[in-house]
Design a protein around this motif. Structure first.
Motif, short mmCIF file in Angstrom:
data_model
loop_
_atom_site.label_atom_id
_atom_site.label_comp_id
_atom_site.label_asym_id
_atom_site.label_seq_id
_atom_site.Cartn_x
_atom_site.Cartn_y
_atom_site.Cartn_z
N TRP A 1 22.51 43.98 86.27
CA TRP A 1 22.49 43.05 85.15
C TRP A 1 23.58 41.99 85.33
O TRP A 1 23.33 40.80 85.17
CB TRP A 1 22.68 43.84 83.86
CG TRP A 1 22.53 43.06 82.58
CD1 TRP A 1 22.04 41.78 82.41
CD2 TRP A 1 22.87 43.51 81.27
NE1 TRP A 1 22.06 41.44 81.09
CE2 TRP A 1 22.56 42.48 80.36
CE3 TRP A 1 23.40 44.70 80.79
CZ2 TRP A 1 22.77 42.60 79.00
CZ3 TRP A 1 23.60 44.82 79.43
CH2 TRP A 1 23.29 43.78 78.54
N ALA B 1 27.16 43.59 79.50
CA ALA B 1 26.97 44.33 80.74
C ALA B 1 28.29 44.89 81.24
O ALA B 1 28.35 46.03 81.71
CB ALA B 1 26.33 43.42 81.80
N SER C 1 25.69 38.10 77.39
CA SER C 1 25.06 39.14 78.21
C SER C 1 26.04 39.71 79.22
O SER C 1 26.06 40.91 79.47
CB SER C 1 23.84 38.57 78.94
OG SER C 1 22.83 38.26 78.04
N TYR D 1 16.30 37.96 84.62
CA TYR D 1 16.57 38.92 83.54
C TYR D 1 16.19 40.31 84.03
O TYR D 1 15.07 40.51 84.50
CB TYR D 1 15.78 38.56 82.28
CG TYR D 1 16.10 37.17 81.79
CD1 TYR D 1 17.24 36.92 81.05
CD2 TYR D 1 15.26 36.10 82.09
CE1 TYR D 1 17.54 35.65 80.60
CE2 TYR D 1 15.55 34.82 81.64
CZ TYR D 1 16.69 34.60 80.91
OH TYR D 1 16.99 33.33 80.48
N ASN E 1 23.75 48.36 85.13
CA ASN E 1 24.65 47.33 84.61
C ASN E 1 25.20 46.43 85.70
O ASN E 1 25.44 45.24 85.46
CB ASN E 1 25.77 47.97 83.79
CG ASN E 1 25.24 48.52 82.49
OD1 ASN E 1 24.72 47.77 81.67
ND2 ASN E 1 25.33 49.82 82.30
#
Length: 131
Positions: free
Chosen positions: A20, A104, A100, A46, A17
């Motif tokens: 990310w 995350a 996103s 990504y 995470n």
């Protein structure tokens, strides 16, 4: 599964995470990066997550990049504009990136919470052994 396994598995989630969030923050930082129309636009990043090799947790399997085609914007006053007045920007949607980022962050916090609760359970078990 032991308490230490829970801590280890949640630790892998924290790592994935964090990667990310790093990718999303790079995308957001470059959302307004203009280039000449002949040059490639910033390619969004990504993170691809997969099960860890030992089956305990997750790992970053790779980073996939978006398209370098970008989107053309008419801005004849821009110093990088071509003869027709166009510049190229990355094809990144801010609302998708913010969504996103929120996912995350919440997953990161959830994994940290698992680590914290596991630590508390381990400390409580140590206290039982003292009595």
């Amino acid at each position: 599964m032991s308490i230490f396994d829970a801590i280890g598995i949640a630790g892998t989630g924290v790592t994935v995470n964090r990667k990310w969030m790093d990718a999303v923050s790079d995308n957001l930082a470059n959302i307004n990066t203009a280039v000449r129309t002949a040059d490639p636009a910033y390619e969004a990043k990504y993170v691809v997550a997969a099960e860890a090799a030992d089956g305990k947790g997750t790992q970053v399997a790779g980073i996939v990049t978006g398209s370098a085609e970008g989107r053309l914007v008419y801005d004849p006053a821009h110093p990088l504009a071509d003869e027709q007045g166009y510049v190229k920007y990355p094809d990144i949607d801010m609302s998708t990136q913010m969504m996103s980022l929120i996912m995350a962050q919440r997953a990161y916090q959830a994994n940290l919470s698992v680590i914290d609760r596991s630590k508390e359970a381990y400390q409580a078990a140590l206290q039982l052994g003292k009595a």
